[in-house]
Design a protein around this motif. Structure first.
Motif, PDB file in Angstrom:
ATOM      1  N   TYR A 118       5.231 -12.730   4.018  1.00  0.00           N
ATOM      2  CA  TYR A 118       5.391 -12.297   2.617  1.00  0.00           C
ATOM      3  C   TYR A 118       4.039 -12.021   1.977  1.00  0.00           C
ATOM      4  CZ  TYR A 118      10.003 -14.188   3.484  1.00  0.00           C
ATOM      5  OH  TYR A 118      11.228 -14.445   4.026  1.00  0.00           O
ATOM      6  N   LEU A 169       1.308 -11.188   3.504  1.00  0.00           N
ATOM      7  CA  LEU A 169       0.747  -9.953   4.065  1.00  0.00           C
ATOM      8  C   LEU A 169       1.392  -8.735   3.414  1.00  0.00           C
ATOM      9  CD1 LEU A 169       0.429 -10.819   7.848  1.00  0.00           C
ATOM     10  CD2 LEU A 169      -1.430 -10.395   6.238  1.00  0.00           C
ATOM     11  N   ALA A 170       2.715  -8.826   3.217  1.00  0.00           N
ATOM     12  CA  ALA A 170       3.430  -7.701   2.603  1.00  0.00           C
ATOM     13  C   ALA A 170       2.922  -7.440   1.193  1.00  0.00           C
ATOM     14  CB  ALA A 170       4.926  -7.991   2.575  1.00  0.00           C
ATOM     15  N   PHE A 218       0.003  -8.280   0.016  1.00  0.00           N
ATOM     16  CA  PHE A 218      -1.349  -7.763   0.145  1.00  0.00           C
ATOM     17  C   PHE A 218      -1.321  -6.256   0.446  1.00  0.00           C
ATOM     18  CE2 PHE A 218      -5.775  -7.863   0.652  1.00  0.00           C
ATOM     19  CZ  PHE A 218      -6.119  -7.155   1.799  1.00  0.00           C
ATOM     20  N   GLY A 219      -0.450  -5.878   1.381  1.00  0.00           N
ATOM     21  CA  GLY A 219      -0.309  -4.461   1.765  1.00  0.00           C
ATOM     22  C   GLY A 219       0.074  -3.603   0.578  1.00  0.00           C
ATOM     23  N   LEU A 220       1.033  -4.094  -0.202  1.00  0.00           N
ATOM     24  CA  LEU A 220       1.468  -3.335  -1.389  1.00  0.00           C
ATOM     25  C   LEU A 220       0.352  -3.192  -2.411  1.00  0.00           C
ATOM     26  CD1 LEU A 220       5.100  -4.616  -2.007  1.00  0.00           C
ATOM     27  CD2 LEU A 220       4.407  -2.257  -1.570  1.00  0.00           C
ATOM     28  N   VAL A 279      -2.863  -3.140  -1.766  1.00  0.00           N
ATOM     29  CA  VAL A 279      -3.821  -2.143  -1.260  1.00  0.00           C
ATOM     30  C   VAL A 279      -3.286  -0.741  -1.530  1.00  0.00           C
ATOM     31  CG1 VAL A 279      -4.885  -1.199   0.828  1.00  0.00           C
ATOM     32  CG2 VAL A 279      -4.821  -3.664   0.473  1.00  0.00           C
ATOM     33  N   LEU A 280      -1.984  -0.545  -1.232  1.00  0.00           N
ATOM     34  CA  LEU A 280      -1.340   0.753  -1.433  1.00  0.00           C
ATOM     35  C   LEU A 280      -1.380   1.159  -2.903  1.00  0.00           C
ATOM     36  CD1 LEU A 280       0.264   2.646   0.512  1.00  0.00           C
ATOM     37  CD2 LEU A 280       2.331   1.717  -0.509  1.00  0.00           C
ATOM     38  N   TRP A 281      -1.102   0.200  -3.756  1.00  0.00           N
ATOM     39  CA  TRP A 281      -1.088   0.448  -5.194  1.00  0.00           C
ATOM     40  C   TRP A 281      -2.487   0.830  -5.691  1.00  0.00           C
ATOM     41  CZ3 TRP A 281       2.086   2.048  -8.513  1.00  0.00           C
ATOM     42  CH2 TRP A 281       1.835   1.938  -9.885  1.00  0.00           C
ATOM     43  N   GLN A 282      -3.507   0.091  -5.193  1.00  0.00           N
ATOM     44  CA  GLN A 282      -4.889   0.399  -5.576  1.00  0.00           C
ATOM     45  C   GLN A 282      -5.259   1.813  -5.148  1.00  0.00           C
ATOM     46  OE1 GLN A 282      -7.293  -1.087  -7.379  1.00  0.00           O
ATOM     47  NE2 GLN A 282      -5.692  -2.510  -7.958  1.00  0.00           N
ATOM     48  N   TYR A 283      -4.858   2.158  -3.917  1.00  0.00           N
ATOM     49  CA  TYR A 283      -5.133   3.498  -3.382  1.00  0.00           C
ATOM     50  C   TYR A 283      -4.462   4.556  -4.257  1.00  0.00           C
ATOM     51  CZ  TYR A 283      -4.960   7.452  -0.169  1.00  0.00           C
ATOM     52  OH  TYR A 283      -5.062   8.697   0.384  1.00  0.00           O
TER      53      TYR A 283
END
Ligand SMILES: [Zn+2]
Length: 260
Positions: free
Chosen positions: A15, A17-18, A20-22, A24-28
């Motif tokens: 959870y 990691l998920a 964290f991934g979101l 990063v995606l949101w920041q991008y």
């Protein structure tokens, strides 16, 4: 006895990691938005079509029934219905008018406003756009929106239809592009009208050989595929055959005409 050394991972790690991934995606995404690369609308809902737009070429030959349907916007739920027709009544043109039912995701502001209007309309009834509203939408920054790739072919077709009488040459290029690149299911309803309109414009421009080329390509494409939702009707097939024989006769007459 064998010693088993194993690392016990906490249950919540996937959870974490998920999330964290979101992040990063949101920041991008935020960075891209700030750089003006994409417009911040509906990043999580970018599949499919959110509205269908019916347009008829600005042409003296179109009948009043079809012309009055020009600029109508339908929700996808209406288009999915079995009895759906974009026109109210029966087309009065014996050779049939050429109308395009164009699907759009529409993530740029001008298109998004239309989708909002459609959503707010009573019982999700279709809405009618004026010509200037149509122009405003297709001239909007669609290429910078998240739906640029999804909508590119549809926009080309709309640009072609809305400008093909005043500006036939760029319109013909856009129809050619659409025929070459229409690969996805949502593009299929555009193919038959694009062939008819392109052949019509080429004929008017006196480009007989190219008009014949596209008629032959049309015949080859639909050979033996006389049924199916996007295949040409019997009437359309017969009409194209008629156009072909007219063009061939015209070409023969021109060749046989004495050059004095
Ligand atoms: Zn008509």
């Amino acid at each position: 006895m064998e010693t088993i050394t194993s690392i016990v991972l906490p249950d919540f790690l996937p959870y974490l990691l998920a999330i964290f991934g979101l992040l990063v995606l949101w920041q991008y995404h935020q960075l891209r938005v700030m750089k003006g690369r994409i417009l911040a609308i509906d990043i999580f809902d970018r599949s499919g079509i959110r509205m269908y737009l019916y347009v008829v070429a600005d042409d003296q030959q179109s009948c009043e029934v079809c012309r009055s349907a020009h600029g109508t916007v339908f929700p996808p739920s209406s288009v999915m219905k079995k009895q759906f027709s974009p026109i109210k009544g029966t087309c009065k043109n014996p050779t049939g008018c050429i109308g395009f039912l164009v699907g759009l995701y529409g993530a740029w502001p001008e298109a998004h406003r239309i989708i909002q209007r459609l959503r707010l309309s009573r019982k999700r009834e279709p809405i009618q756009l004026e010509q200037d509203e149509l122009m405003e939408m297709i001239l909007g920054p669609w290429e910078r929106s998240i739906s640029a790739n999804t909508d590119r072919l549809s926009i080309y077709v709309l640009e072609a239809v809305l400008g093909d009488c005043s500006n036939p040459k760029p319109a013909m290029d856009k129809y050619r592009h659409a025929l070459e690149h229409a690969k996805e299911v949502r593009h299929m309803p555009l193919i038959v009208p694009a062939y008819f309109r392109l052949v019509e414009l080429l004929t008017r421009q006196g480009q007989t050989a190219e008009a014949l080329h596209f008629i032959e390509q049309f015949e080859k494409r639909y050979k033996g595929k006389k049924s199916g939702p996007y295949a040409p009707t019997e009437k359309e097939l017969a009409l194209m055959t008629l156009k072909k024989s007219h063009l061939k006769n015209a070409a023969r007459t021109t060749t046989l005409a004495p050059t004095t």
